[in-house]
Design a protein around this motif. Sequence first.
Motif, PDB file in Angstrom:
ATOM      1  N   THR A 130       6.242  14.519   5.293  1.00 54.64           N
ATOM      2  CA  THR A 130       5.001  13.762   5.129  1.00 54.64           C
ATOM      3  C   THR A 130       5.228  12.641   4.120  1.00 54.64           C
ATOM      4  OG1 THR A 130       4.147  15.165   3.339  1.00 54.64           O
ATOM      5  CG2 THR A 130       3.590  15.807   5.595  1.00 54.64           C
ATOM      6  N   VAL A 131       4.604  11.513   4.361  1.00 48.50           N
ATOM      7  CA  VAL A 131       4.637  10.374   3.439  1.00 48.50           C
ATOM      8  C   VAL A 131       3.202   9.851   3.325  1.00 48.50           C
ATOM      9  CG1 VAL A 131       5.616   8.123   2.914  1.00 48.50           C
ATOM     10  CG2 VAL A 131       6.954   9.782   4.226  1.00 48.50           C
ATOM     11  N   LYS A 132       2.673   9.859   2.116  1.00 47.61           N
ATOM     12  CA  LYS A 132       1.303   9.400   1.888  1.00 47.61           C
ATOM     13  C   LYS A 132       1.211   8.763   0.507  1.00 47.61           C
ATOM     14  CE  LYS A 132      -0.133  13.999   0.304  1.00 47.61           C
ATOM     15  NZ  LYS A 132      -1.073  15.121   0.552  1.00 47.61           N
ATOM     16  N   PRO A 133       0.095   8.131   0.193  1.00 51.21           N
ATOM     17  CA  PRO A 133      -0.046   7.528  -1.135  1.00 51.21           C
ATOM     18  C   PRO A 133       0.073   8.586  -2.231  1.00 51.21           C
ATOM     19  CG  PRO A 133      -1.693   6.649   0.349  1.00 51.21           C
ATOM     20  CD  PRO A 133      -1.042   7.789   1.063  1.00 51.21           C
ATOM     21  N   ALA A 134       0.727   8.222  -3.339  1.00 56.83           N
ATOM     22  CA  ALA A 134       0.885   9.157  -4.458  1.00 56.83           C
ATOM     23  C   ALA A 134      -0.422   9.327  -5.223  1.00 56.83           C
ATOM     24  CB  ALA A 134       1.992   8.670  -5.381  1.00 56.83           C
ATOM     25  N   ALA A 135      -1.212   8.288  -5.254  1.00 59.20           N
ATOM     26  CA  ALA A 135      -2.475   8.351  -5.994  1.00 59.20           C
ATOM     27  C   ALA A 135      -3.454   9.268  -5.295  1.00 59.20           C
ATOM     28  CB  ALA A 135      -3.066   6.954  -6.128  1.00 59.20           C
ATOM     29  N   THR A 136      -4.202  10.026  -6.090  1.00 59.33           N
ATOM     30  CA  THR A 136      -5.161  10.977  -5.515  1.00 59.33           C
ATOM     31  C   THR A 136      -6.274  10.284  -4.744  1.00 59.33           C
ATOM     32  OG1 THR A 136      -6.353  10.983  -7.626  1.00 59.33           O
ATOM     33  CG2 THR A 136      -4.708  12.725  -7.275  1.00 59.33           C
ATOM     34  N   ASP A 137      -6.558   9.045  -5.109  1.00 62.72           N
ATOM     35  CA  ASP A 137      -7.603   8.318  -4.390  1.00 62.72           C
ATOM     36  C   ASP A 137      -7.078   7.574  -3.170  1.00 62.72           C
ATOM     37  OD1 ASP A 137      -6.179   6.282  -5.522  1.00 62.72           O
ATOM     38  OD2 ASP A 137      -7.862   5.393  -6.622  1.00 62.72           O
ATOM     39  N   GLY A 138      -5.773   7.753  -2.888  1.00 61.01           N
ATOM     40  CA  GLY A 138      -5.186   7.147  -1.705  1.00 61.01           C
ATOM     41  C   GLY A 138      -4.872   5.675  -1.831  1.00 61.01           C
ATOM     42  N   SER A 139      -4.945   5.133  -3.036  1.00 58.81           N
ATOM     43  CA  SER A 139      -4.720   3.699  -3.202  1.00 58.81           C
ATOM     44  C   SER A 139      -3.235   3.351  -3.213  1.00 58.81           C
ATOM     45  CB  SER A 139      -5.365   3.220  -4.509  1.00 58.81           C
ATOM     46  OG  SER A 139      -4.760   3.881  -5.620  1.00 58.81           O
ATOM     47  N   ILE A 140      -2.946   2.163  -2.739  1.00 56.27           N
ATOM     48  CA  ILE A 140      -1.605   1.589  -2.760  1.00 56.27           C
ATOM     49  C   ILE A 140      -1.699   0.269  -3.541  1.00 56.27           C
ATOM     50  CG2 ILE A 140       0.218   0.526  -1.373  1.00 56.27           C
ATOM     51  CD1 ILE A 140       0.267   3.432  -0.925  1.00 56.27           C
ATOM     52  N   THR A 141      -0.843   0.084  -4.556  1.00 50.76           N
ATOM     53  CA  THR A 141      -0.935  -1.131  -5.363  1.00 50.76           C
ATOM     54  C   THR A 141       0.347  -1.949  -5.393  1.00 50.76           C
ATOM     55  OG1 THR A 141      -0.273   0.088  -7.356  1.00 50.76           O
ATOM     56  CG2 THR A 141      -2.642  -0.042  -6.884  1.00 50.76           C
ATOM     57  N   LYS A 142       1.487  -1.325  -5.076  1.00 47.79           N
ATOM     58  CA  LYS A 142       2.769  -2.023  -5.210  1.00 47.79           C
ATOM     59  C   LYS A 142       3.347  -2.461  -3.871  1.00 47.79           C
ATOM     60  CE  LYS A 142       3.663   0.483  -9.472  1.00 47.79           C
ATOM     61  NZ  LYS A 142       4.550   1.404 -10.206  1.00 47.79           N
ATOM     62  N   ILE A 143       2.622  -2.193  -2.806  1.00 49.55           N
ATOM     63  CA  ILE A 143       2.985  -2.667  -1.468  1.00 49.55           C
ATOM     64  C   ILE A 143       1.785  -3.463  -0.972  1.00 49.55           C
ATOM     65  CG2 ILE A 143       3.769  -2.027   0.836  1.00 49.55           C
ATOM     66  CD1 ILE A 143       4.506   0.732  -0.364  1.00 49.55           C
ATOM     67  N   THR A 144       1.947  -4.775  -0.865  1.00 48.43           N
ATOM     68  CA  THR A 144       0.803  -5.641  -0.585  1.00 48.43           C
ATOM     69  C   THR A 144       1.151  -6.688   0.459  1.00 48.43           C
ATOM     70  OG1 THR A 144       1.378  -7.321  -2.231  1.00 48.43           O
ATOM     71  CG2 THR A 144       0.138  -5.394  -3.009  1.00 48.43           C
ATOM     72  N   GLY A 145       0.110  -7.436   0.856  1.00 49.04           N
ATOM     73  CA  GLY A 145       0.337  -8.616   1.667  1.00 49.04           C
ATOM     74  C   GLY A 145       0.885  -9.715   0.778  1.00 49.04           C
ATOM     75  N   THR A 146       1.259 -10.834   1.378  1.00 53.16           N
ATOM     76  CA  THR A 146       1.826 -11.926   0.586  1.00 53.16           C
ATOM     77  C   THR A 146       0.814 -12.523  -0.383  1.00 53.16           C
ATOM     78  OG1 THR A 146       1.299 -13.435   2.409  1.00 53.16           O
ATOM     79  CG2 THR A 146       3.533 -12.527   2.340  1.00 53.16           C
ATOM     80  N   ASP A 147      -0.476 -12.269  -0.134  1.00 52.93           N
ATOM     81  CA  ASP A 147      -1.510 -12.765  -1.048  1.00 52.93           C
ATOM     82  C   ASP A 147      -1.888 -11.730  -2.104  1.00 52.93           C
ATOM     83  OD1 ASP A 147      -2.824 -10.884   0.459  1.00 52.93           O
ATOM     84  OD2 ASP A 147      -4.471 -12.195   1.086  1.00 52.93           O
ATOM     85  N   GLY A 148      -1.174 -10.581  -2.121  1.00 54.04           N
ATOM     86  CA  GLY A 148      -1.434  -9.559  -3.122  1.00 54.04           C
ATOM     87  C   GLY A 148      -2.440  -8.500  -2.714  1.00 54.04           C
ATOM     88  N   THR A 149      -2.995  -8.604  -1.506  1.00 57.59           N
ATOM     89  CA  THR A 149      -3.959  -7.604  -1.047  1.00 57.59           C
ATOM     90  C   THR A 149      -3.233  -6.313  -0.678  1.00 57.59           C
ATOM     91  OG1 THR A 149      -5.330  -9.365  -0.100  1.00 57.59           O
ATOM     92  CG2 THR A 149      -5.789  -7.105   0.621  1.00 57.59           C
ATOM     93  N   PRO A 150      -3.617  -5.174  -1.251  1.00 53.91           N
ATOM     94  CA  PRO A 150      -2.926  -3.908  -0.950  1.00 53.91           C
ATOM     95  C   PRO A 150      -2.974  -3.574   0.547  1.00 53.91           C
ATOM     96  CG  PRO A 150      -4.316  -3.664  -2.885  1.00 53.91           C
ATOM     97  CD  PRO A 150      -4.662  -5.003  -2.268  1.00 53.91           C
ATOM     98  N   VAL A 151      -1.906  -2.988   1.034  1.00 55.96           N
ATOM     99  CA  VAL A 151      -1.852  -2.603   2.443  1.00 55.96           C
ATOM    100  C   VAL A 151      -2.785  -1.429   2.703  1.00 55.96           C
ATOM    101  CG1 VAL A 151       0.529  -3.384   2.657  1.00 55.96           C
ATOM    102  CG2 VAL A 151       0.062  -0.978   2.121  1.00 55.96           C
ATOM    103  N   GLN A 152      -3.185  -1.297   3.940  1.00 57.56           N
ATOM    104  CA  GLN A 152      -3.968  -0.140   4.374  1.00 57.56           C
ATOM    105  C   GLN A 152      -2.995   0.882   4.959  1.00 57.56           C
ATOM    106  OE1 GLN A 152      -7.325   0.464   4.102  1.00 57.56           O
ATOM    107  NE2 GLN A 152      -7.437  -1.379   2.827  1.00 57.56           N
ATOM    108  N   TRP A 153      -2.849   2.030   4.308  1.00 55.82           N
ATOM    109  CA  TRP A 153      -1.849   3.028   4.664  1.00 55.82           C
ATOM    110  C   TRP A 153      -2.450   4.138   5.518  1.00 55.82           C
ATOM    111  CZ3 TRP A 153       3.327   2.915   3.709  1.00 55.82           C
ATOM    112  CH2 TRP A 153       4.050   4.088   3.975  1.00 55.82           C
ATOM    113  N   THR A 154      -1.670   4.600   6.491  1.00 57.09           N
ATOM    114  CA  THR A 154      -2.028   5.779   7.272  1.00 57.09           C
ATOM    115  C   THR A 154      -0.931   6.816   7.063  1.00 57.09           C
ATOM    116  OG1 THR A 154      -3.131   4.443   8.961  1.00 57.09           O
ATOM    117  CG2 THR A 154      -2.522   6.692   9.573  1.00 57.09           C
ATOM    118  N   ASN A 155      -1.315   8.040   6.726  1.00 54.77           N
ATOM    119  CA  ASN A 155      -0.321   9.057   6.377  1.00 54.77           C
ATOM    120  C   ASN A 155       0.661   9.330   7.521  1.00 54.77           C
ATOM    121  OD1 ASN A 155      -1.564   9.293   3.923  1.00 54.77           O
ATOM    122  ND2 ASN A 155      -2.693  11.166   4.427  1.00 54.77           N
ATOM    123  N   ILE A 156       1.918   9.529   7.149  1.00 54.28           N
ATOM    124  CA  ILE A 156       2.980   9.842   8.099  1.00 54.28           C
ATOM    125  C   ILE A 156       3.242  11.341   8.087  1.00 54.28           C
ATOM    126  CG2 ILE A 156       5.458   9.568   8.575  1.00 54.28           C
ATOM    127  CD1 ILE A 156       5.237   6.746   7.413  1.00 54.28           C
TER     128      ILE A 156
END
Length: 485
Positions: A130-156
């Motif tokens: 399984t691969v999912k966000p480490a943060a308990t709230d599911g947020s991603i901050t270090k993987i973003t679009g080129t404009d800095g907007t965080p990606v929307q992640w779906t668990n693997i």
Amino acid sequence: MFATQLPALAISASAPVMTGYTVSTNHSSDLVQHSTDPTTGQITPVTDDQYIDIDVTFSKPIQAAADAASDLAVTLAGGTTGSYINPAAPDDSNQDITDSFSNHITATANGNTLHIVFHYGFAQYNGQLTVKPAATDGSITKITGTDGTPVQWTNISCIAPNGVQLSTVSQTPADPTADAPASVTKKVITPTSATRAMVFYVFLKNGQPVGTFSPMMGSFVAHYHLYLTMDAPTYTSEFPSSFNAKYGSQYTMTTNGDTFTITSNKNADGTVADTTGDVLDVLVYAYPRDRNTNSDKTALNAAIAKADALTAANYTAASYAPVEKQLSIASAMNNSIYYLQSEVDAQTAALYTATDNLVTIAQQQAVDDFIATVSALPATITLQDATLVSSLAATYAGFTNAQKTLVPSATLQALQTAQSQIQALENPSASSAVSSSSSSTSSNASSLVVSNPNTGEGTTAFVPAAVFTGVTLMLLVAGSKKRRS
């Protein structure tokens, strides 16, 4: 390559959306750490190293910070730590350390793709990754679009491949009228390097799992341990104990070196228990087969429809039998979610090949007449036989490839000999050239290459000039019809 497609989500219009992922494992022997005997210099693999590559695709270009992997939480077989060779220890010390997975994960961006590499070295027992966000709230901050907007992640979530593969040696659909139960023979291919693991398999009948089936563990398991010294035949010998314990009342597995065969058991009275056309198969149950592969079966269905529309009585039994076999296998595959696109495409081609090689009753009769006529040619050929011989050459040239495979090589040789004799009679001075070169021709004769599909060899058939124009015309018409079809 197979890619898991993800459903569309309602998210920020500027956020890169995760659209799918692929998972593969690297089993190169170069990745395995070794110990070296200081006395003999013998090198012995000492750890279960394996690399998992995960390519995650997004709807638009992304960027990843140097420590982007810390945004992700990875678990394997339910755990987050494993045993690794201590990189600070000497090569021959074989010193293990227990370490967090996070120290063995990298994540880099390239265009729309995030490439994750996970190195682990321990004995997994179920391979659930399984691969999912480490943060308990599911947020991603270090993987973003080129404009800095965080990606929307779906668990693997998937069952990581172990590296063991199966290839089909033979597959025999059931035929009670011939006292033949369904059977399948598979060749086991083991990798150079792999983690010791429970390798799961799915056992199928007509495309569906047989008996109890677990989405986490498949149909049955074989423990691939001691991979550093275990070869394919040794590993294959472990299959029957697991399989026969579960399925022994209805099916029997036997092994022969690196292959195993599963056969349906007969009824107590000795009759075949299967229904006509039943098909058995076994597949490794791991990504990407641990889910619906969503293979496109449009072409397969078209091939099945074509075969279903045929009337067996119109064709010879020998040419129709392969169609029945391939149709049964194709139908089983069409009824299953576990086959990859490459396998669906290959089976589609196999079914079309079988239907293309059909021989009608009339075509078989034409072949029989051709063989009989060639056999009846006189031992001493005269010019009076020229028209008949050239007609026979034209007849053979007009046969389908399936018909040509039915013509014995001896018959083709007899025809060639007759043509050579006619050439010698029409131009005695060229007879020596004819015997030394099949490409020799004269002003009174032309040549026609006769190819035997049985051997792939070509022979040169000499046809008198007086009748060659008609032969050529027949061949051109036949070729035109083939092109149009």
